[in-house]
Write a protein that holds these residues in place. Structure first.
Motif, PDB file in Angstrom:
ATOM      1  N   THR A  76      -7.587 -15.929  -4.487  1.00  0.00           N
ATOM      2  CA  THR A  76      -6.850 -15.636  -5.719  1.00  0.00           C
ATOM      3  C   THR A  76      -5.416 -15.263  -5.435  1.00  0.00           C
ATOM      4  OG1 THR A  76      -7.602 -13.352  -5.601  1.00  0.00           O
ATOM      5  CG2 THR A  76      -8.926 -14.867  -6.912  1.00  0.00           C
ATOM      6  N   LEU A  77      -5.138 -14.774  -4.245  1.00  0.00           N
ATOM      7  CA  LEU A  77      -3.779 -14.430  -3.883  1.00  0.00           C
ATOM      8  C   LEU A  77      -3.492 -14.993  -2.509  1.00  0.00           C
ATOM      9  CD1 LEU A  77      -3.443 -10.671  -4.928  1.00  0.00           C
ATOM     10  CD2 LEU A  77      -2.385 -12.638  -6.025  1.00  0.00           C
ATOM     11  N   SER A  78      -2.368 -15.672  -2.372  1.00  0.00           N
ATOM     12  CA  SER A  78      -1.886 -16.089  -1.071  1.00  0.00           C
ATOM     13  C   SER A  78      -0.475 -15.559  -0.911  1.00  0.00           C
ATOM     14  CB  SER A  78      -1.907 -17.610  -0.954  1.00  0.00           C
ATOM     15  OG  SER A  78      -1.235 -18.194  -2.028  1.00  0.00           O
ATOM     16  N   CYS A  79      -0.104 -15.219   0.301  1.00  0.00           N
ATOM     17  CA  CYS A  79       0.961 -14.232   0.443  1.00  0.00           C
ATOM     18  C   CYS A  79       2.138 -14.713   1.270  1.00  0.00           C
ATOM     19  CB  CYS A  79       0.380 -12.967   1.038  1.00  0.00           C
ATOM     20  SG  CYS A  79      -1.026 -12.382   0.084  1.00  0.00           S
ATOM     21  N   ASN A  80       3.003 -13.721   1.582  1.00  0.00           N
ATOM     22  CA  ASN A  80       4.212 -13.913   2.377  1.00  0.00           C
ATOM     23  C   ASN A  80       5.216 -14.744   1.624  1.00  0.00           C
ATOM     24  OD1 ASN A  80       5.898 -13.598   4.532  1.00  0.00           O
ATOM     25  ND2 ASN A  80       5.144 -15.431   5.584  1.00  0.00           N
ATOM     26  N   GLU A  81       5.733 -14.154   0.510  1.00  0.00           N
ATOM     27  CA  GLU A  81       6.712 -14.847  -0.334  1.00  0.00           C
ATOM     28  C   GLU A  81       8.005 -15.104   0.423  1.00  0.00           C
ATOM     29  OE1 GLU A  81       9.399 -14.002  -4.281  1.00  0.00           O
ATOM     30  OE2 GLU A  81       8.222 -12.450  -3.314  1.00  0.00           O
ATOM     31  N   ALA A  82       8.485 -14.124   1.123  1.00  0.00           N
ATOM     32  CA  ALA A  82       9.778 -14.271   1.789  1.00  0.00           C
ATOM     33  C   ALA A  82       9.658 -13.698   3.187  1.00  0.00           C
ATOM     34  CB  ALA A  82      10.875 -13.560   1.010  1.00  0.00           C
ATOM     35  N   ILE A  83       9.405 -14.568   4.186  1.00  0.00           N
ATOM     36  CA  ILE A  83       9.297 -14.123   5.565  1.00  0.00           C
ATOM     37  C   ILE A  83      10.657 -14.273   6.228  1.00  0.00           C
ATOM     38  CG2 ILE A  83       8.139 -14.484   7.776  1.00  0.00           C
ATOM     39  CD1 ILE A  83       6.346 -13.482   5.533  1.00  0.00           C
ATOM     40  N   PRO A  84      11.198 -13.219   6.809  1.00  0.00           N
ATOM     41  CA  PRO A  84      12.516 -13.321   7.443  1.00  0.00           C
ATOM     42  C   PRO A  84      12.516 -14.362   8.554  1.00  0.00           C
ATOM     43  CG  PRO A  84      11.817 -11.023   7.178  1.00  0.00           C
ATOM     44  CD  PRO A  84      10.651 -11.875   6.847  1.00  0.00           C
ATOM     45  N   LEU A 121      -7.770   3.193  -8.840  1.00  0.00           N
ATOM     46  CA  LEU A 121      -7.593   1.774  -9.145  1.00  0.00           C
ATOM     47  C   LEU A 121      -6.327   1.185  -8.534  1.00  0.00           C
ATOM     48  CD1 LEU A 121      -8.681   1.837 -12.897  1.00  0.00           C
ATOM     49  CD2 LEU A 121     -10.045   1.168 -10.921  1.00  0.00           C
ATOM     50  N   ASN A 122      -5.278   1.980  -8.405  1.00  0.00           N
ATOM     51  CA  ASN A 122      -4.000   1.461  -7.923  1.00  0.00           C
ATOM     52  C   ASN A 122      -3.908   1.517  -6.399  1.00  0.00           C
ATOM     53  OD1 ASN A 122      -1.441   0.396  -7.948  1.00  0.00           O
ATOM     54  ND2 ASN A 122      -0.456   2.170  -8.827  1.00  0.00           N
ATOM     55  N   VAL A 123      -4.161   2.701  -5.841  1.00  0.00           N
ATOM     56  CA  VAL A 123      -3.997   2.870  -4.402  1.00  0.00           C
ATOM     57  C   VAL A 123      -5.190   2.318  -3.631  1.00  0.00           C
ATOM     58  CG1 VAL A 123      -3.644   4.555  -2.558  1.00  0.00           C
ATOM     59  CG2 VAL A 123      -2.523   4.880  -4.771  1.00  0.00           C
ATOM     60  N   ARG A 124      -6.394   2.780  -4.000  1.00  0.00           N
ATOM     61  CA  ARG A 124      -7.578   2.438  -3.217  1.00  0.00           C
ATOM     62  C   ARG A 124      -8.069   1.018  -3.448  1.00  0.00           C
ATOM     63  NH1 ARG A 124      -7.392   5.299   0.823  1.00  0.00           N
ATOM     64  NH2 ARG A 124      -9.522   4.593   1.243  1.00  0.00           N
ATOM     65  N   VAL A 125      -7.837   0.463  -4.641  1.00  0.00           N
ATOM     66  CA  VAL A 125      -8.351  -0.880  -4.954  1.00  0.00           C
ATOM     67  C   VAL A 125      -7.236  -1.929  -4.893  1.00  0.00           C
ATOM     68  CG1 VAL A 125      -9.496  -2.306  -6.685  1.00  0.00           C
ATOM     69  CG2 VAL A 125     -10.225   0.056  -6.350  1.00  0.00           C
ATOM     70  N   THR A 126      -6.221  -1.788  -5.774  1.00  0.00           N
ATOM     71  CA  THR A 126      -5.187  -2.822  -5.879  1.00  0.00           C
ATOM     72  C   THR A 126      -4.360  -2.941  -4.608  1.00  0.00           C
ATOM     73  OG1 THR A 126      -5.064  -2.416  -8.259  1.00  0.00           O
ATOM     74  CG2 THR A 126      -3.237  -3.617  -7.247  1.00  0.00           C
ATOM     75  N   GLY A 127      -3.854  -1.828  -4.099  1.00  0.00           N
ATOM     76  CA  GLY A 127      -3.031  -1.877  -2.892  1.00  0.00           C
ATOM     77  C   GLY A 127      -3.784  -2.408  -1.694  1.00  0.00           C
ATOM     78  N   TYR A 128      -5.052  -1.998  -1.569  1.00  0.00           N
ATOM     79  CA  TYR A 128      -5.867  -2.465  -0.437  1.00  0.00           C
ATOM     80  C   TYR A 128      -6.086  -3.966  -0.504  1.00  0.00           C
ATOM     81  CZ  TYR A 128     -10.071  -3.345   2.297  1.00  0.00           C
ATOM     82  OH  TYR A 128     -10.987  -3.874   3.170  1.00  0.00           O
ATOM     83  N   LEU A 129      -6.484  -4.487  -1.672  1.00  0.00           N
ATOM     84  CA  LEU A 129      -6.739  -5.921  -1.811  1.00  0.00           C
ATOM     85  C   LEU A 129      -5.454  -6.731  -1.650  1.00  0.00           C
ATOM     86  CD1 LEU A 129      -9.282  -5.941  -4.789  1.00  0.00           C
ATOM     87  CD2 LEU A 129      -9.765  -6.228  -2.348  1.00  0.00           C
ATOM     88  N   TYR A 130      -4.338  -6.203  -2.171  1.00  0.00           N
ATOM     89  CA  TYR A 130      -3.051  -6.912  -2.071  1.00  0.00           C
ATOM     90  C   TYR A 130      -2.673  -7.109  -0.599  1.00  0.00           C
ATOM     91  CZ  TYR A 130       1.848  -7.984  -3.271  1.00  0.00           C
ATOM     92  OH  TYR A 130       3.073  -8.577  -3.424  1.00  0.00           O
ATOM     93  N   ASP A 131      -2.687  -6.036   0.164  1.00  0.00           N
ATOM     94  CA  ASP A 131      -2.280  -6.132   1.567  1.00  0.00           C
ATOM     95  C   ASP A 131      -3.298  -6.917   2.397  1.00  0.00           C
ATOM     96  OD1 ASP A 131       0.046  -4.739   1.144  1.00  0.00           O
ATOM     97  OD2 ASP A 131      -0.805  -2.800   1.671  1.00  0.00           O
ATOM     98  N   LYS A 132      -4.559  -6.845   2.019  1.00  0.00           N
ATOM     99  CA  LYS A 132      -5.575  -7.618   2.742  1.00  0.00           C
ATOM    100  C   LYS A 132      -5.313  -9.112   2.620  1.00  0.00           C
ATOM    101  CE  LYS A 132     -10.576  -8.382   2.938  1.00  0.00           C
ATOM    102  NZ  LYS A 132     -11.898  -8.014   2.355  1.00  0.00           N
ATOM    103  N   GLU A 133      -4.999  -9.552   1.403  1.00  0.00           N
ATOM    104  CA  GLU A 133      -4.685 -10.971   1.208  1.00  0.00           C
ATOM    105  C   GLU A 133      -3.366 -11.342   1.865  1.00  0.00           C
ATOM    106  OE1 GLU A 133      -6.519 -13.291  -0.092  1.00  0.00           O
ATOM    107  OE2 GLU A 133      -8.160 -11.907  -0.523  1.00  0.00           O
ATOM    108  N   ALA A 134      -2.431 -10.392   1.901  1.00  0.00           N
ATOM    109  CA  ALA A 134      -1.146 -10.668   2.536  1.00  0.00           C
ATOM    110  C   ALA A 134      -1.305 -10.918   4.029  1.00  0.00           C
ATOM    111  CB  ALA A 134      -0.182  -9.502   2.286  1.00  0.00           C
ATOM    112  N   SER A 184       0.829  -1.208   0.000  1.00  0.00           N
ATOM    113  CA  SER A 184       0.000   0.000   0.000  1.00  0.00           C
ATOM    114  C   SER A 184       0.860   1.253   0.000  1.00  0.00           C
ATOM    115  CB  SER A 184      -0.933  -0.003   1.216  1.00  0.00           C
ATOM    116  OG  SER A 184      -1.864  -1.053   1.140  1.00  0.00           O
ATOM    117  N   THR A 185       1.940   1.220   0.770  1.00  0.00           N
ATOM    118  CA  THR A 185       2.846   2.369   0.802  1.00  0.00           C
ATOM    119  C   THR A 185       3.539   2.554  -0.535  1.00  0.00           C
ATOM    120  OG1 THR A 185       3.227   1.976   3.166  1.00  0.00           O
ATOM    121  CG2 THR A 185       4.780   3.410   2.019  1.00  0.00           C
TER     122      THR A 185
END
Length: 576
Positions: free
Chosen positions: A563-571, A498-511, A65-66
């Protein structure tokens, strides 16, 4: 009375002729087009955000989102050029280009210092200001060079817009190859430094050549042939870059090979100068053909009229007071626009239904394609593509962005002239085609992102010359500098929605949903990445198996509905 008579006192040749020819070339309209092409070829740094966005994300510890917020301010700066348009209304183009060059260097150089930790980590609002200032320089370059070319070639506005906007779209691939030649391919942080100094240097180099010139009908009758020759050269450049990108994606190049490739790119960028020299030589030869063939020159003779002859004085008619024009307020007629094609005032254009429809359509058309382009790096990572493919995606978008611009510019000019096919209808068809690219991204099939990059890049590029040509045709050229930049505001508006309010929000929500399902938490300063459903299931099962073997954690069952599952690289320091 001053008259001219022929004498045989000399001929126009030798050093004097060469000096005159050089002056003709440098001050001609076609050399101004060549200078504008070079300025445009390095003015598309905003389209390269996907190449260095991961460095910004990891170096500064941003979540998606940032990062998308930073991308929004990049789009905001790159497309809100009303200020540059207003400045261009009252100042010569070199002033606008100078301001843009200074802003470009300052904005991107500060980002480079922040990413390389040469300055303390800036606050988020400071990074937004830096990237907004750096990206806003693109609108100054567009206004100073492109608007000037449209006013110098009004009868070929579609072709000149397509050609210049095409080089802007191609600039991502051009700068990428120059970056490999200058810095190699170790990391993308020096790319930000190259984006900072190269466009500023080229703008300052060609400042004296960008200006409004008087129109010449004899030149206008042949200018379309010149533009087609320039188009063929640009197609050769795009084809070379396409082949080069494909080979670079398959093989590893040495530094010498990268330098050789960069030299070829520079040669193809300078090749239009041959077309310019030929055309200006023809004009120069035609202008002085009579003098060079007859060995005659003009001699100025002054005749003094007889003193006893008085010249008749023109009659002065009294103008009735009632016929003197009265000044009207600009607000009094803003809802009374003239016929389409005539010169609108700025307020008449902004409050017209035509501008409202065009602005709304462009907001979601350009905003949707720009959202996909800005997130190519994250999309590729989420679908399991190797990191090397990110450069391929960005370069494909850049090249097809160029093709979309030149095809839309030249094709719309031909279709409008021969078949009366309107540009608004062509813009609608392009937006429908972009939906196919979005569907390919959503499906997530193997290698579908390559095809999606081609379609999205083409449609994104094709919308710009069509929109700008429609604005000039409907609202006229009198206030084109301002209206041109107002139309471009639709891009950051669409990007924010579309980018900040929709895509970024949905991306981080699934993350965060993924983290909670695995019993993990995210610490402040850690990046947040996602993996797509097709490739993500397999990789998540591997991660779960590793955690089970090491820590005794129960493997996580991937949710097939997500549709998205997250946390590709968790330290490794991340705790339950």
């Amino acid at each position: 009375m001053v008259v001219a008579e022929l004498t045989s006192s000399g001929s126009f040749n030798g050093w004097r002729g060469m000096k005159s020819l050089s002056h003709q070339v440098v001050t001609g309209r076609y050399f101004m087009v060549f200078a504008s092409l070079l300025i445009m070829s390095v003015a598309g740094a905003t389209y390269m955000f996907g190449l260095y966005s991961n460095d910004v994300k990891t170096s500064l510890g941003y979540d998606q989102s940032t990062l998308n917020l930073l991308s929004f301010f990049k789009d905001l700066g790159g497309n809100v050029g009303v200020l540059s348009g207003l400045i261009n209304e009252i100042t010569p183009p070199w002033v606008v280009l100078s301001i843009g060059a200074i802003m470009n260097f300052f904005g991107y150089f500060m980002i480079y210092l922040a990413v390389t930790s040469r300055i303390p980590k800036p606050q988020l609002w400071q990074m937004c200001v830096y990237i907004c200032i750096g990206a806003n320089s693109q609108s100054f370059a567009n206004t100073g060079a492109m608007v000037t070319c449209v006013k110098n070639f009004p009868s070929s506005r579609g072709s000149i817009l397509g050609l210049l906007k095409g080089y802007v779209g191609l600039s991502g691939a051009i700068i990428t190859q120059l970056y490999h030649a200058f810095y190699g391919d170790h990391n993308s942080k020096p790319l930000i430094l190259l984006i900072a100094w190269l466009p500023a240097a080229i703008s300052f180099l060609f400042l004296p050549t960008i200006r409004i010139l008087s129109l010449n009908t004899t030149q206008q009758s042949k200018e379309i042939k010149v533009f087609y020759n320039l188009l063929y050269i640009s197609l050769g450049l795009a084809g070379f870059l396409m082949v080069l990108i494909i080979i670079q994606n398959k093989l590893s190049f040495s530094r010498l090979v990268y330098i050789a490739d960069g030299m070829v790119v520079i040669f193809l960028l300078l090749l239009p100068l041959a077309v310019v020299f030929r055309e200006e030589f023809i004009i120069w030869k035609t202008k002085f053909q009579g003098l060079s063939n007859s060995n005659q020159s003009l001699k100025v003779v002054t005749e003094v009229p007889p003193q006893d002859i008085t010249l008749p004085q023109p009659e002065q008619k009294a103008v009735p007071e009632s016929s003197t024009p009265t000044k009207t307020s600009c607000f009094s007629n803003m809802f009374k626009p003239p016929n389409r094609g005539e010169d609108y005032t700025i307020l008449q254009a902004l409050f017209s239904i035509d501008m409202l429809i065009l602005f709304t359509a462009t907001t979601f058309g350009v905003g949707g394609t720009l959202t996909a382009i800005d997130n190519l790096g994250q999309i590729g990572t989420s679908l399991g593509y190797p990191s090397k493919s990110t450069t391929t995606f960005v370069s494909l978008v850049s090249i097809w962005n160029y093709l979309g611009r030149v095809v839309a510019g030249f094709a719309s000019e031909i279709l409008l002239t021969k078949y009366k096919f309107p540009r608004p209808l062509m813009l609608t068809l392009v937006m429908l085609l972009s939906c196919v690219g979005h569907i390919l991204i959503a499906i997530g099939m193997p290698n579908s992102l390559y095809f999606a990059s081609v379609i999205i890049g083409f449609c994104f590029g094709a919308q710009w010359p069509l929109m700008f040509a429609i604005i000039s045709e409907i609202f006229g050229l009198k206030y084109y500098s301002t209206l041109y930049n107002f139309g471009a505001v639709a891009s950051p508006v669409g990007s924010y929605i579309l980018n900040v309010r929709v895509t970024g929000y949905l991306y981080d929500k699934e993350a965060f949903k993924q983290l909670e399902a695995k019993g993990l938490t995210r610490h402040e300063g850690e990046d947040l990445s996602c993996i797509g459903d097709m490739y993500g299931k397999f990789r998540m099962e591997l991660e779960a198996a590793e955690n089970h073997n090491k820590n005794g954690v129960i493997p996580f069952e991937a949710d097939g509905n997500a549709t998205l599952s997250c946390n590709e690289a968790i330290p490794e320091t991340t705790t339950k």
